[in-house]
Each structure stands twice: as structure tokens, then as C-alpha cells.
Design a protein around this motif. Structure first.
Motif, short mmCIF file in Angstrom:
data_model
loop_
_atom_site.label_atom_id
_atom_site.label_comp_id
_atom_site.label_asym_id
_atom_site.label_seq_id
_atom_site.Cartn_x
_atom_site.Cartn_y
_atom_site.Cartn_z
N GLY A 23 0.81 -1.21 0.00
CA GLY A 23 0.00 0.00 0.00
C GLY A 23 0.84 1.26 0.00
O GLY A 23 0.35 2.35 -0.29
N GLY A 24 2.17 1.23 0.28
CA GLY A 24 3.03 2.41 0.32
C GLY A 24 3.62 2.81 -1.00
O GLY A 24 4.18 3.90 -1.13
N ARG A 25 3.56 1.92 -1.99
CA ARG A 25 4.15 2.26 -3.30
C ARG A 25 3.48 3.45 -3.95
O ARG A 25 4.16 4.35 -4.46
CB ARG A 25 4.09 1.03 -4.22
N PRO A 26 2.21 3.58 -4.06
CA PRO A 26 1.58 4.77 -4.67
C PRO A 26 1.96 6.04 -3.95
O PRO A 26 2.18 7.08 -4.60
CB PRO A 26 0.10 4.47 -4.57
N ALA A 27 2.06 5.99 -2.63
CA ALA A 27 2.43 7.21 -1.89
C ALA A 27 3.85 7.64 -2.21
O ALA A 27 4.14 8.83 -2.38
CB ALA A 27 2.27 6.96 -0.39
N ARG A 29 5.51 6.95 -5.00
CA ARG A 29 5.51 7.46 -6.38
C ARG A 29 4.96 8.87 -6.44
O ARG A 29 5.44 9.73 -7.18
CB ARG A 29 4.69 6.52 -7.28
N LYS A 30 3.94 9.12 -5.66
CA LYS A 30 3.33 10.46 -5.64
C LYS A 30 4.31 11.49 -5.12
O LYS A 30 4.42 12.61 -5.64
CB LYS A 30 2.07 10.42 -4.80
N ARG A 31 5.06 11.10 -4.06
CA ARG A 31 6.03 12.04 -3.52
C ARG A 31 7.14 12.34 -4.53
O ARG A 31 7.58 13.48 -4.68
CB ARG A 31 6.64 11.47 -2.23
N LEU A 32 7.59 11.31 -5.25
CA LEU A 32 8.64 11.52 -6.25
C LEU A 32 8.16 12.42 -7.38
O LEU A 32 8.88 13.31 -7.86
CB LEU A 32 9.10 10.18 -6.81
N LEU A 33 6.95 12.18 -7.84
CA LEU A 33 6.39 13.02 -8.91
C LEU A 33 6.22 14.46 -8.44
O LEU A 33 6.44 15.40 -9.20
CB LEU A 33 5.06 12.46 -9.40
#
Length: 397
Positions: A23-27, A29-33
Motif C-alpha cells: 500500500g506504500g508504493r503509490p504514496a 511514487r506520488k512524492r517523487l512526482l
């Protein structure tokens, strides 16, 4: 305890803890973007501030091309080509032989000019001798007149005494008249002889000077049979072959001095408001790319747009008129040292940028010295030719 519970008990972790990484992968990725977007925005703002708002004013164009002198090598006098010493793409130095023409006819004319000079010297020497001879003739005529006058005086006295007849006295008077006429003729001949050499010597006599000029002319024509490079550069457009008969003025080849090139940047008329003579410019060529930057200065603006000097200029007064933004050629002089490190060629495409921040220069180019002078020219006073002239005069003096 059931079999389904065994893996959870064995690992010592509850099921919720195992599901957390997925569940932490989308978060993440969002921070990197988000970070990437912030970096892009900051870079864009920096470019807007430093590259646009705070950047010095400039005008640029990619409608710019390398230009240079194309020195035409032409035949000054006609002849037959007997040898070629340079070809296209070869570098030559000023004074280096390029073409040799058959010198046979020129040699014959030079020999004839030498003979004419010798004849003129001898004729002048004869004129000086005539001056002495005419002077002696005057003295002789004066003596004859004195003798005739004395004889006439004696006969006149004798005739008064009746010693001689009147006929003899008449003959004596006629002798005086003849002697007087002879003296006048001798004086006239002496004056004529003196007029041909008065105030001159053999070297400055008009006939000798004309012969000297003819010899120099023949020597100059003879030197034209050996064509040399007038400047340093690279040979281009050679269109002459061995054995070809050429006429005076025929184009033979061209020499391009690649160490003295410039850029003709064709700027739009809307870009010329802040342009001044002496402004700095940078040039990037398509040949070397952006890694090589040439530096130069604006040295002049064209006297008109390209259309104004076209073979068929537009007739704007006609009914079918369409407004078109015109372009004016702007000359940018390049640094010769940079050209030596990275040579360019005439006609190459470049991108030119002119820094218009400094507007203290003139809008029109000021009168300057001759833009270019050749390093080799025909010398009408060639030491070898002058030595030969002195030798001919001394041998026939």
C-alpha cells in the motif's frame, strides 16, 4: 491452531503489517512526482527570471552565412598556358607561383624594345655631335663673311680710284650677301641642333626616355607571363588547363583568404531598432555545433534589403502588392585567431546572436581605410629591369 494461521504465527508478524509495503508504493511514487514537478517549476522560473527577464537584450537569427573575399586571378596579357603550380583546395602563400604562360612572344618584344633603346641612345649621341658641328659651321661662316666684307671694302676703295671696274665691285658686294646668308643659315642649323638636346643629357633626352618607357612596358608584359598569388589563401574555381590559349582579362582561378572571413546575418527589419556598430556578437556554425563559439563585432549594416538589390526588384507601386517583412544583411567580423583554430568555409550556415545592450555605437558605419590590399603587385621599377636599362645606355653612349 489451523494450517492457515501457521505462516502468520511462524513469521511473528500480523497480516496487516505484511500488507503495508504494497500500500506504500503509490504514496512514494506520488512524492517523487511531486518533487520532480517542483524541480521543473523551479527550473522554469529560474529560466524565466535569468534567461528572459534578467538576460541582456539581444537579436538572433539563423538566416546567416559565412562570407569572405573571393580574389579572382585573371590574365593581364594573353598567352598559352605552359604550366600550372596550384590546384583547387591547395593553400598558397603570397608570391607563390600559380600559372606560367608561354613567354616566347614577350621575349621577342623585350629584345626589340632593348634594340630601340640602343638606337635612341645612339641617335641622341649623334644629336649632341651635330651641336658641335653646327657651332663650327657658324664660326666658318663668320670668317667667310669677314673676308668678303674686307674684300668688298678694298674693291670699293680701288673702284673710287678707277683701278677696278664696277662689275668687279658688284661681284664683291654679292659675295658679302652670300656670306651673310650662309652665316644666317649656319646659325639657324645650330639653333635647330641645340633645340634637340637643350637642357638634357643622354639619360633625360625625350627620345631616350620614350625608349626606356617602351622597354619597361615590354618588361612588365614579360613579367605577366609568370602569375603569382597576390594573397595568402586557398585556391578555388580553377578553370584553366595546360595548353589553353587565354586572352587578357580571362578568369583563371580564385583565391579565398580563409583567415579573413565574416558573417552576413540577415536580420528582419523589426530587429534593427537597437542594432549599433561595434556591438558584440556570437556565432555558432552548423559545421562544428554549439561546442565551438565564435566571437565578433558588428561592423556594418547593408545599405538596403536584399530585395532592393535583386536582379528583378519588386514593384511595390503595382496593384498586386503584398507586405512582406524585409531582411537587411548585417556584417559581423570574426576573430582571426578563432578562425585559425577552427577554420570555416565561405557559404556555411551559422546562427548569429548580437548583444544589443550597449547602444552607444553609431547607427551607420564610418569611413575607414581600404578594406583589403594585396601583398604582391607589379613593380614598374624592378631593380633587374633598371639595371638592364643602365647597361644598354652605357653600352651605346
Amino acid at each position: 491452531m489451523t494450517d492457515a494461521e501457521t505462516p502468520a504465527s511462524t513469521s511473528g508478524q500480523p497480516p496487516a503489517a505484511m500488507a503495508a509495503p504494497a500500500g506504500g508504493r503509490p504514496a512514494l511514487r506520488k512524492r517523487l512526482l511531486t518533487i520532480l514537478a517542483v524541480v521543473v517549476v523551479i527550473a522554469g522560473l529560474a529560466w524565466l527570471v535569468f534567461g528572459v527577464l534578467l538576460a541582456p537584450p539581444s537579436e538572433e537569427t539563423d538566416d546567416a552565412y559565412v562570407a569572405g573575399d573571393v580574389v579572382a586571378i585573371t590574365a593581364r596579357d594573353g598567352g598559352t598556358v605552359v604550366s600550372l603550380h596550384a590546384d583547387n583546395t591547395q593553400a598558397v602563400k603570397a608570391g607563390q607561383p600559380l600559372i606560367d604562360l608561354d613567354p616566347a612572344t614577350a621575349d621577342v618584344n623585350l629584345a626589340a624594345a632593348a634594340a630601340e633603346l640602343a638606337r635612341a641612345v645612339r641617335a641622341t649621341r649623334a644629336d649632341f655631335s651635330k651641336v658641335g658641328a653646327s657651332g663650327a659651321a657658324v664660326i666658318q661662316a663668320q670668317a667667310q663673311l669677314s673676308a668678303a666684307q674686307a674684300d668688298y671694302a678694298r674693291r670699293k676703295s680701288a673702284a673710287g680710284a678707277g683701278a677696278i671696274s664696277g662689275e668687279e665691285l658688284s661681284h664683291a658686294a654679292d659675295a658679302v650677301k652670300v656670306a651673310t646668308a650662309t652665316l644666317n643659315l649656319a646659325r639657324a642649323q645650330a639653333a635647330q641642333a641645340e633645340s634637340t638636346v637643350a637642357g638634357t643629357d643622354v639619360n633625360t633626352n625625350p627620345a631616350v626616355m620614350a625608349a626606356i618607357a617602351a622597354y619597361r612596358r615590354a618588361a612588365i608584359i614579360r613579367s605577366h607571363m609568370h602569375i603569382v598569388a597576390p594573397i595568402d589563401g586557398v585556391v578555388a574555381q580553377r578553370n584553366v588547363q595546360v595548353g589553353q590559349q587565354i586572352q587578357a582579362g580571362a578568369p583563371l582561378m580564385a583565391i579565398v583568404p580563409l583567415h579573413r572571413l565574416w558573417v552576413d546575418a540577415n536580420l528582419r527589419e523589426t530587429q534593427l531598432r537597437d542594432l549599433r556598430i561595434g556591438q558584440r556578437a556570437t556565432v555558432v556554425s552548423d559545421m562544428y555545433g554549439g561546442k565551438v563559439v565564435y566571437h565578433g563585432r558588428v561592423v556594418g549594416l547593408g545599405a538596403g534589403s536584399g530585395n532592393a538589390f535583386a536582379l528583378l526588384p519588386p514593384q511595390n507601386a503595382s496593384g498586386n502588392w503584398i507586405k512582406i517583412v524585409q531582411r537587411v544583411p548585417v556584417r559581423i567580423a570574426l576573430d582571426p585567431k578563432e578562425l585559425d583554430r577552427n577554420p570555416l568555409r565561405v557559404g556555411l550556415s551559422v546562427k548569429a546572436t548580437v548583444d544589443t545592450a550597449d547602444r552607444s555605437g553609431a547607427k551607420l558605419a564610418q569611413p575607414a581605410a581600404s578594406p583589403y590590399q594585396g601583398d604582391v603587385a607589379t613593380d614598374a621599377s624592378d631593380p633587374a629591369v633598371e639595371a638592364r636599362i643602365r647597361q644598354i645606355i652605357a653600352a651605346n653612349r
